[in-house]
Motif scaffolding. Structure first.
Motif, PDB file in Angstrom:
ATOM      1  N   LEU A   6      33.218  69.495  76.495  1.00  0.00           N
ATOM      2  CA  LEU A   6      33.545  68.295  77.255  1.00  0.00           C
ATOM      3  C   LEU A   6      34.925  68.476  77.872  1.00  0.00           C
ATOM      4  O   LEU A   6      35.875  68.850  77.176  1.00  0.00           O
ATOM      5  CB  LEU A   6      33.522  67.067  76.342  1.00  0.00           C
ATOM      6  CG  LEU A   6      33.823  65.733  77.022  1.00  0.00           C
ATOM      7  CD1 LEU A   6      32.678  65.306  77.918  1.00  0.00           C
ATOM      8  CD2 LEU A   6      34.081  64.634  75.989  1.00  0.00           C
ATOM      9  N   ILE A  35      36.510  70.711  73.275  1.00  0.00           N
ATOM     10  CA  ILE A  35      36.954  69.637  74.166  1.00  0.00           C
ATOM     11  C   ILE A  35      38.280  69.977  74.835  1.00  0.00           C
ATOM     12  O   ILE A  35      39.211  70.454  74.182  1.00  0.00           O
ATOM     13  CB  ILE A  35      37.072  68.304  73.392  1.00  0.00           C
ATOM     14  CG1 ILE A  35      35.695  67.902  72.868  1.00  0.00           C
ATOM     15  CG2 ILE A  35      37.638  67.201  74.279  1.00  0.00           C
ATOM     16  CD1 ILE A  35      35.687  66.695  71.984  1.00  0.00           C
ATOM     17  N   ILE A  72      35.929  60.731  70.904  1.00  0.00           N
ATOM     18  CA  ILE A  72      36.280  62.114  71.244  1.00  0.00           C
ATOM     19  C   ILE A  72      36.449  62.938  69.965  1.00  0.00           C
ATOM     20  O   ILE A  72      35.949  64.063  69.858  1.00  0.00           O
ATOM     21  CB  ILE A  72      37.568  62.136  72.094  1.00  0.00           C
ATOM     22  CG1 ILE A  72      37.299  61.519  73.469  1.00  0.00           C
ATOM     23  CG2 ILE A  72      38.101  63.548  72.237  1.00  0.00           C
ATOM     24  CD1 ILE A  72      38.537  61.351  74.330  1.00  0.00           C
ATOM     25  N   ILE A  88      40.093  70.500  69.912  1.00  0.00           N
ATOM     26  CA  ILE A  88      40.484  69.701  71.074  1.00  0.00           C
ATOM     27  C   ILE A  88      41.766  70.296  71.638  1.00  0.00           C
ATOM     28  O   ILE A  88      42.792  70.330  70.952  1.00  0.00           O
ATOM     29  CB  ILE A  88      40.718  68.216  70.706  1.00  0.00           C
ATOM     30  CG1 ILE A  88      39.477  67.627  70.027  1.00  0.00           C
ATOM     31  CG2 ILE A  88      41.078  67.410  71.952  1.00  0.00           C
ATOM     32  CD1 ILE A  88      39.648  66.183  69.589  1.00  0.00           C
ATOM     33  N   ALA A 101      34.204  66.199  68.587  1.00  0.00           N
ATOM     34  CA  ALA A 101      34.763  67.492  68.183  1.00  0.00           C
ATOM     35  C   ALA A 101      34.298  67.841  66.773  1.00  0.00           C
ATOM     36  O   ALA A 101      33.982  68.998  66.481  1.00  0.00           O
ATOM     37  CB  ALA A 101      36.285  67.457  68.244  1.00  0.00           C
TER      38      ALA A 101
END
Lengths: 370, 523
Positions: B425, B456, B446, B286, B450
Motif C-alpha cells: 500500500l 506500506i 494502517i 511501514i 501492516a
C-alpha cells in the motif's frame, strides 16, 4: 450591487429534466415575440414550426428522415462530450463518410449484390474516422485543441466534396450539373415502410441510441469515459488512459458521423451533390446537449430538432417565413438550454462590493469561502 | 514577560452561516494585548471563518467586534490593516517572478518610494532576525523564506494584532523554532497574536491561552501550558481519543517493494523531478517518507501507484516482478494499492456515487467486470462492506462522494483500498484535514494492515504521525530521498536538517532521540 454565481451543493435532479423542456417552451415564447416584432405573425410561425409537424401525420415520415442522422451523429458526439472531448467537426466527418460511401458506390456501379450496402456503410464509418484521425493525433501527440482542428477540417471536407463532384466524379449524363451518377438499387437504402419515404436510417438510429445507452450505463468503457470527463486525475489513478479515451471517443463520434453521411447519400440523396452538407453535423451538437448527453435523451432531442427543420419548411411555404428562421429558433434553444443549466448548478447571489485593494484581494478571493 | 490586562480585541456573539453549514455559532472571545492566543479546533470547526471575519474578508451575519474597547465595523482587509490587524495566510499570495521587495511593495496600501520601503524592510528584518535578501526572486525561495516575506509584509503596518493561520504546516522543525522566536518577541513588545493550529505540541510550547472551537461553537478555554496534548485533543473532538495499538515486537518478512535508482523528469512547469530514489519495504514494515510539501511527494506517489509510467521497468519491483512500465490497473492486479493525497477529484470522483467510486479502483481485485460489463451488484456489496467496516457516515452506497465530510470520505477511500487486501500500500497524507476521531481510526487501520503482512509506504508531512506509525523513515527533499533509517535511530534535529535539504551532515550535538512527546520548541 454585483451578482455572483454560487455553486449549489445539491443541484436538483428534477430540474435537470425540466430545463430541456423549459428551454423548448421558452424558445417558442421568445420566438413568437421576435417574429411578431419582425412583422410576421409570431404565433402562427411558432405553431407551424413546432406543432404542425406533430399534428399532421403526413409530416411524420419527414420527421423520421430528418431525425435519423441527427440522432446518429448526436449519440456519437455525446459520448465524446462526456469525456470532455470536443469534436465540433462532425459535419466534416459526415461529408467525408458520405464521400467514402460514394466512392464505393462508383466502384461497384456495374456490380450487384446485397454486400454493397454494408460495404458502403463500413466505408462511411471509415471515412468519418479518417477525418477525425487528424484532430485525434494532433490532440494526443501535440496537445492541439481538437475544437479548432475538427472544426477547420469541416471546410477542407466541403472543398474536397466540391472538387470531386465538379471534377472527377461528375456524371457524364447530368448535362453539366455538378453531381455524381444516381446510385443503383443495390446502392440505395431500402424503404422499410411501404408507401413512405422512411428508409433504413431511422431504425438504425434507434438501435445505435439503445446500444450507446447500454455502453454508457453498464460497460467499463462507459465508466471510463465518464471518469475521464469528470475527474481526469481520478481516471489516471483508476488506471484509465486519457489518450486512449480521446482516441476511442473521437473515433466513435467520427465513425458515427461518417455512417450518418453514408445513410444520407445512399438514402434521401441517392447520389453525391454539392448540397450534401446540410448542417446535420452542427445541429447534432445542439441535439447532444438538449439530450443531456444521454443516448435516450439524444433520441428525443433529435426528434425535437427534426420538428424544427420540418416545421421550418412548412412555415416557409405557408407563411413565407425565411429559412434562416429555423436556425434562429435552434440557436435560441441552445442558448436557453445552456443558460438553464447554469442556473441548475449555480444560484445567483447579490454581493455588496467593498472597496478593497484589488492587488491583495485578487489572490485571496480565490480561496474557498469556508 | 510584560502582559497588561488590556483587551485588544473582543468578539461578541459572532455568527456566520454558509449554505448547509453554520460556520460560526454565537462565538465570543477576547484577546489581551501581548497575548499569544490559540484558536484550536478540528478542520471545519470554524477557525478560518472566524479569523476571516476579524480580518474583514467576510462579514458576520450577527454579532459585534470591539477593538481596544470600541465597537468597530471591519469592512475589508484594508480597514483591518488600518486598525492595526495583520494576517499571515496559510497559502501565500506572492508573485513568483518578482523580487521579495516588489512583492512587498505590491501589498502596500499606500505608495511609498522603494528606497524608504527597503529601509523599513531592512529594519524589520534586523529587529526580528528575519533573514531575507530583498532582491531575491520569489521563485528561488523556499517555503520558509516565502512565509518570512508574508510576515515582514504584515509587520510593516506595525500591527497590534497578528493573525497566523496554520503557519507551521509547511515548515521544518528548525524553521518552526525560528518562527516561534519572532512571535515571542512580538508578543513581548505588546503585539497580540491569534495563532491557528491543530498541532497541540506547538500550542503548548507557544501559546498563553487557547480558545477551543468545535462545530462552530466555543466549547472551552484553557491554558495550554497546564494541559496535556491529550486533554486538549479531547476537548477538540468532544470524545476521548482511542490510543493506537502498535505491537512492539515486529519481524519483517521478505521484500515487498523495491525501488531502484528511480528518476523522473519534471512533469510540467511546477513539477519536481525525482532523482535516483532507492529504498526497499519488507512485508509487515511501514516506511515513512517525511518532507516539506512540494518536494516531490506527489510525483513519488504517482510514480509508485502507476499513474505516471516509467521508461525503466526495473526501477520498481513488486514481489520480484518489475513493474516500472506497468500502469495503475496492472499494478493493482499484482497487489499494489494506493491512496493519493487529494481526496476530491483524485482519490475519489466527487459527483459520482460511492458505488462508482468503488468501481474506480476495486473493479479488478473484486471481480466487478466481466466481458467489459460492470457487475453492479458486486460493486454495491463491496461498497456496503466498506461503509459497515469503516464506519463511514453516509446515507448509503448510492450517495455521491461529495456529500460526505472529508473525514468520512477518507475513511471510505482507505477502506476501499484496505479491503482489497493489498500486498503493498502506498498512501499519501492519509489523515490530512481529517478530524481526530477518523484520523486515529485510519492510523489504526494502517497498522493493522501492516500486521497482516502488507508492505506500506506512508508519505506524510505530519512528523508526529510518521513517528507514531512507521518502522523506518526517510526524508524527501527536492526530489532526493535520504537513506531510510530505523525510526529509533533518527533524531528530530536530523530529520529537520534533512527536510531542509542538508544531506549527510548530521550535527554532533543532536543526540536526543525521538520521543513521541517532542519538546520541539521549549527552548
Amino acid at each position: 450591487m454585483q451578482l455572483q454565481l454560487e455553486k449549489r451543493l445539491h443541484p436538483s435532479r428534477l430540474m435537470l429534466f425540466i430545463v430541456p423542456i423549459g428551454a423548448v417552451i421558452m424558445t417558442m415564447v421568445l420566438g413568437a415575440i421576435i417574429f411578431t416584432i419582425l412583422g410576421f405573425n409570431g404565433l402562427s410561425a411558432v405553431r407551424e414550426i413546432f406543432l404542425t409537424p406533430i399534428i399532421n401525420p403526413l409530416k411524420w415520415q419527414d420527421l423520421a428522415v430528418k431525425a435519423a442522422p441527427l440522432i446518429i451523429i448526436g449519440v456519437g458526439l455525446s459520448i465524446g462530450y462526456r469525456a470532455n472531448v470536443w469534436n465540433i467537426g462532425a459535419e466534416g466527418q459526415y461529408i467525408v463518410g458520405g464521400l467514402a460511401a460514394t466512392a464505393i458506390a462508383l466502384i461497384t456501379y456495374e456490380m450487384s449484390g446485397w454486400w454493397i450496402l454494408p460495404l458502403m456503410a463500413i466505408g462511411g464509418i471509415f471515412g468519418g474516422m479518417v477525418w477525425v484521425f487528424i484532430p485525434a493525433l494532433l490532440r494526443t501527440k501535440l496537445k492541439v485543441n481538437e475544437i479548432l482542428t475538427s472544426l477547420m477540417l469541416t471546410y477542407v471536407a466541403v472543398n474536397l466534396l466540391n472538387y470531386l463532384v465538379f471534377g472527377p466524379w461528375k456524371s457524364p449524363f447530368a448535362f453539366g450539373q455538378p453531381q455524381t451518377i444516381l446510385f443503383n438499387e443495390w446502392q440505395t437504402l431500402p424503404y422499410i415502410i411501404e408507401g413512405t419515404i422512411v428508409q433504413a436510417g431511422a431504425p438504425i438510429a434507434i438501435i445505435i441510441a439503445l446500444l450507446a445507452w447500454l455502453l454508457m450505463s453498464r460497460s467499463l468503457f462507459g465508466f471510463q469515459i465518464k471518469t475521464v470527463g469528470s475527474a481526469p486525475n481520478a481516471a489516471r489513478y483508476g488506471g484509465f488512459s486519457e489518450n486512449k479515451t480521446i482516441w476511442l471517443t473521437l473515433l466513435i463520434s467520427g465513425g458515427l458521423a461518417g455512417l450518418a453521411g453514408m445513410l444520407e447519400v445512399a438514402g434521401p440523396f441517392g447520389r453525391m451533390v454539392p448540397q450534401f452538407p446540410t448542417g446535420y453535423g452542427f445541429t447534432a451538437i445542439i441535439v447532444a446537449f438538449l439530450g443531456r448527453l444521454h443516448p435516450i435523451g439524444v433520441l428525443f432531442a433529435g426528434i425535437i430538432l427534426a420538428i424544427s427543420f420540418v416545421g421550418g419548411e412548412v412555415a416557409q411555404t405557408t407563411i413565407a417565413l425565411p429559412n434562416a428562421a429555423v436556425g434562429l429558433f435552434q440557436a435560441l434553444m441552445l442558448f436557453l438550454l445552456l443558460a438553464g443549466d447554469v442556473l441548475v448548478h449555480y444560484k445567483i447571489k447579490p454581493i455588496r462590493i467593498n472597496r478593497v485593494d484589488k492587488g491583495q484581494m485578487g489572490a485571496k478571493k480565490q480561496e474557498e469561502i469556508i | 514577560m510584560q502582559k497588561s490586562q488590556n483587551i485588544m480585541l473582543e468578539l461578541k456573539n459572532i455568527s456566520k452561516s454558509f449554505p448547509a453549514v453554520l460556520a460560526n455559532d454565537n462565538i465570543s472571545f477576547a484577546v489581551k494585548s501581548g497575548e499569544i492566543h490559540a484558536l484550536l479546533g478540528e478542520n471545519g470547526a470554524g477557525k478560518s471563518t472566524l479569523v476571516k471575519i476579524i480580518y474583514g474578508i467576510m462579514q458576520p451575519d450577527k454579532g459585534e467586534i470591539f477593538w481596544q474597547g470600541k465597537k468597530v465595523h471591519i469592512a475589508n482587509p484594508r480597514a483591518a490593516r488600518a486598525l492595526g490587524i495583520g494576517m499571515v495566510f496559510q497559502h501565500f499570495s506572492l508573485f513568483e517572478a518578482m523580487s521579495v521587495l516588489e512583492n512587498i511593495a505590491l501589498g502596500m496600501d499606500k505608495k511609498i518610494s522603494n528606497r524608504i520601503l527597503e529601509k523599513k524592510v531592512q529594519q524589520i528584518m534586523q529587529k526580528y532576525g528575519l533573514l531575507l535578501n530583498p532582491k531575491r526572486i520569489v521563485s528561488t525561495l523556499g517555503v520558509g523564506e516565502r512565509q518570512r516575506i508574508e510576515i515582514v509584509r504584515a509587520l510593516l503596518v506595525n500591527p497590534k494584532l497578528l493573525i497566523m493561520d496554520e503557519p507551521t504546516s509547511v515548515l521544518t522543525p528548525q524553521e518552526v523554532e525560528q518562527l516561534f522566536l519572532v512571535l515571542r518577541q512580538l508578543a513581548n513588545e505588546g503585539c497580540s497574536i491569534i495563532y491557528i493550529s491543530h498541532k497541540l505540541q506547538e500550542i503548548k510550547a507557544l501559546c498563553d491561552r487557547a480558545t477551543i472551537l468545535r462545530g462552530g461553537k466555543v466549547v472551552g478555554e484553557c491554558n495550554p501550558k497546564k494541559e496535556t496534548s491529550k486533554s486538549m485533543a479531547q476537548m477538540m473532538i468532544g470524545t476521548s481519543l482511542k490510543t493506537i495499538k502498535k505491537s512492539k515486537k515486529k519481524k519483517f518478512a521478505d521484500i515487498g517493494l523495491k525501488v531502484n535508482n528511480l528518476s523522473l523528469k519534471k512533469q510540467g512547469d511546477f513539477g519536481v523531478s525525482l532523482k535516483n530514489i532507492s529504498f526497499t519495504v519488507r512485508h509487515g514494515e511501514i516506511l515513512g517518507i517525511a518532507g516539506v510539501a512540494g518536494n516531490g511527494q506527489n510525483e513519488l506517489q504517482n510514480v509508485l501507484s502507476g499513474e505516471i509510467v516509467l521508461k525503466d521497468n526495473e526501477a520498481i519491483i513488486l514481489n520480484g516482478v518489475a513493474v516500472g512500465k506497468k500502469n495503475a490497473t496492472e499494478r493493482r492486479k499484482l497487489g499494489l494499492c494506493a491512496v493519493p493525497e487529494e481526496r476530491y477529484g483524485h482519490a475519489a470522483i466527487p459527483d459520482f456515487s460511492l458505488n462508482d467510486n468503488s468501481i474506480l479502483t476495486a473493479r479488478e481485485r473484486k471481480n466487478m467486470v466481466r466481458a467489459g460489463m460492470i457487475n453492479i451488484k458486486k460493486a454495491q456489496d463491496f461498497t456496503k462492506k466498506i461503509i459497515a467496516n469503516f464506519n463511514v457516515m453516509t446515507t448509503g452506497h448510492a450517495a455521491s462522494a461529495n456529500s460526505l465530510s472529508g473525514g468520512n470520505l477518507q475513511k471510505f477511500i482507505m477502506g476501499r483500498e484496505i479491503l482489497q487486501a493489498p500486498d503493498i500500500l502506498v498512501v499519501s497524507q492519509p489523515t490530512w484535514g481529517v478530524d481526530a476521531g477518523a484520523g486515529s481510526a485510519i492510523r489504526q487501520a494502517i497498522i493493522d494492515l501492516a500486521l497482516k503482512g502488507a508492505a506500506i509506504v506512508l508519505i506524510s508531512q505530519d512528523l508526529d504521525e510518521l513517528l507514531e506509525l512507521c518502522d523506518s523513515l526517510a526524508v524527501i527533499n527536492e526530489g532526493k530521498l535520504s537513506k531510510p533509517k530505523k525510526v529509533g535511530d533518527m533524531s528530530i534535529e536530523e530529520i529537520g536538517l534533512l527536510m531542509g535539504g542538508i544531506h549527510g551532515a548530521v550535527p554532533k550535538e543532536s543526540s536526543s532521540k525521538i520521543k513521541v512527546e517532542t519538546d520541539a520548541a521549549s527552548a
